[in-house]
Design a protein around this motif. Sequence first.
Motif, PDB file in Angstrom:
ATOM      1  N   ILE A  14      38.848  40.735  37.476  1.00 57.48           N
ATOM      2  CA  ILE A  14      38.587  40.653  38.999  1.00 57.48           C
ATOM      3  C   ILE A  14      40.348  40.272  39.352  1.00 57.48           C
ATOM      4  N   GLN A  15      40.850  39.214  38.702  1.00 57.00           N
ATOM      5  CA  GLN A  15      42.227  38.774  38.986  1.00 57.00           C
ATOM      6  C   GLN A  15      43.084  40.132  38.699  1.00 57.00           C
ATOM      7  N   ALA A  16      42.921  40.934  37.660  1.00 54.47           N
ATOM      8  CA  ALA A  16      43.636  41.861  37.392  1.00 54.47           C
ATOM      9  C   ALA A  16      43.927  42.962  38.512  1.00 54.47           C
ATOM     10  N   GLN A  17      42.624  42.956  38.931  1.00 53.96           N
ATOM     11  CA  GLN A  17      42.417  44.046  39.835  1.00 53.96           C
ATOM     12  C   GLN A  17      43.205  43.887  41.113  1.00 53.96           C
ATOM     13  N   ILE A  18      43.111  42.509  41.663  1.00 53.09           N
ATOM     14  CA  ILE A  18      43.708  42.010  42.698  1.00 53.09           C
ATOM     15  C   ILE A  18      45.116  41.710  42.896  1.00 53.09           C
ATOM     16  N   ARG A  19      45.523  41.494  41.618  1.00 53.34           N
ATOM     17  CA  ARG A  19      47.040  41.502  41.508  1.00 53.34           C
ATOM     18  C   ARG A  19      47.813  42.767  41.670  1.00 53.34           C
ATOM     19  N   CYS A  20      47.060  43.900  41.002  1.00 52.79           N
ATOM     20  CA  CYS A  20      47.445  45.123  41.046  1.00 52.79           C
ATOM     21  C   CYS A  20      47.650  45.690  42.390  1.00 52.79           C
ATOM     22  N   TYR A  21      46.589  45.400  43.184  1.00 55.28           N
ATOM     23  CA  TYR A  21      46.568  46.010  44.560  1.00 55.28           C
ATOM     24  C   TYR A  21      47.638  45.144  45.409  1.00 55.28           C
ATOM     25  N   ARG A  22      47.749  43.838  45.164  1.00 61.75           N
ATOM     26  CA  ARG A  22      48.645  42.971  45.917  1.00 61.75           C
ATOM     27  C   ARG A  22      50.179  43.478  45.572  1.00 61.75           C
ATOM     28  N   ARG A  23      50.366  43.845  44.364  1.00 54.95           N
ATOM     29  CA  ARG A  23      51.617  43.967  43.787  1.00 54.95           C
ATOM     30  C   ARG A  23      52.149  45.396  44.225  1.00 54.95           C
TER      31      ARG A  23
END
Length: 234
Positions: free
Chosen positions: A119-128
Motif C-alpha cells: 500500500i505504501q509503495a503504491q501511494i509513494r509512487c502516485y505522490r512522487r
Amino acid sequence: MLNTTEGKIFIYGAEGASVILECMLTGCGYSIVRLDDRAALLAGFAAEDSALLLYDFNTKGGNETDSLAFLATLRKSSNKPIIAIVDRDKEMLRILALNGGADDVMDTDCSGMEGLARIQAQIRCYRRIAALKNADTKIRVDDLEIDDTSKLVTVGGKQVELTPTEYKILHLLAECPGRVLSNRQIYESIWKTVPLGADNTIAVHVRHIREKIEENPQEPRYLQVVWGQGYKVG
C-alpha cells in the motif's frame, strides 16, 4: 486521537483488509473508509483526500464479471492507486484485475506487514509522480513525449491517459532509449519487492500501455519486446 493526515484508504468488498492491517494503516496516519455503496465509493475515491483503494473481489454478490466492470469504472474516475485483493489460486482473475485497472494485486491471506508495504509503495509512487512539478525534463522518442514536469504523455501531440503504474513503467523504459530491461528488473524497480508472477504482471501492463500509445498494438513502434530478454522503448 490519531492524526489521520495521510489521506483516506477506501475498502470495498466483503473482507477488504485484516484487522491487523487496518490498525497498522491507522497507526501510519491513514483513515479507513469501508464502503459497499458504489455511488458513494465513486464520489469518495475521486475526492482530493483519497489515498488508495483496496478492492476486494470477494464481494457479497460474488459476481466477478460485475466486479471487474465496476473496477473499470473506478479506474476511469480517478488515477489514484488501486490494489485488488484476490485469492492466490485465481490466476486468471488476478490478470483480469490488473488488465482492468488495478495497479497491484494482493493475496486474500496477505500478511499485515506485506500489505502495508504494498500500500505504501503504491501511494509513494502516485505522490512522487504528482509532486514532481519543478523538474524540467522531457523524454522524446520519435513522436512519443513524456513530460515529467506535468506528468503528461503525448503521442503525435495527442495526450494519452496512463495510470500511475503504467506511467512509471513507460518512464523507466524511456529514460534510456534502446536499453532492454527484464521483467524482473522492471518489477523490482516499480514494486520494490521480490518479483512474484512478474512475467504476467508486466505483460498485462505493457499490453495496456501499448493499447494507449501505439497506433497498432500488434506491431508496436515505441514499446517493443526483445524475446527472451525483456522490453525496451526505442
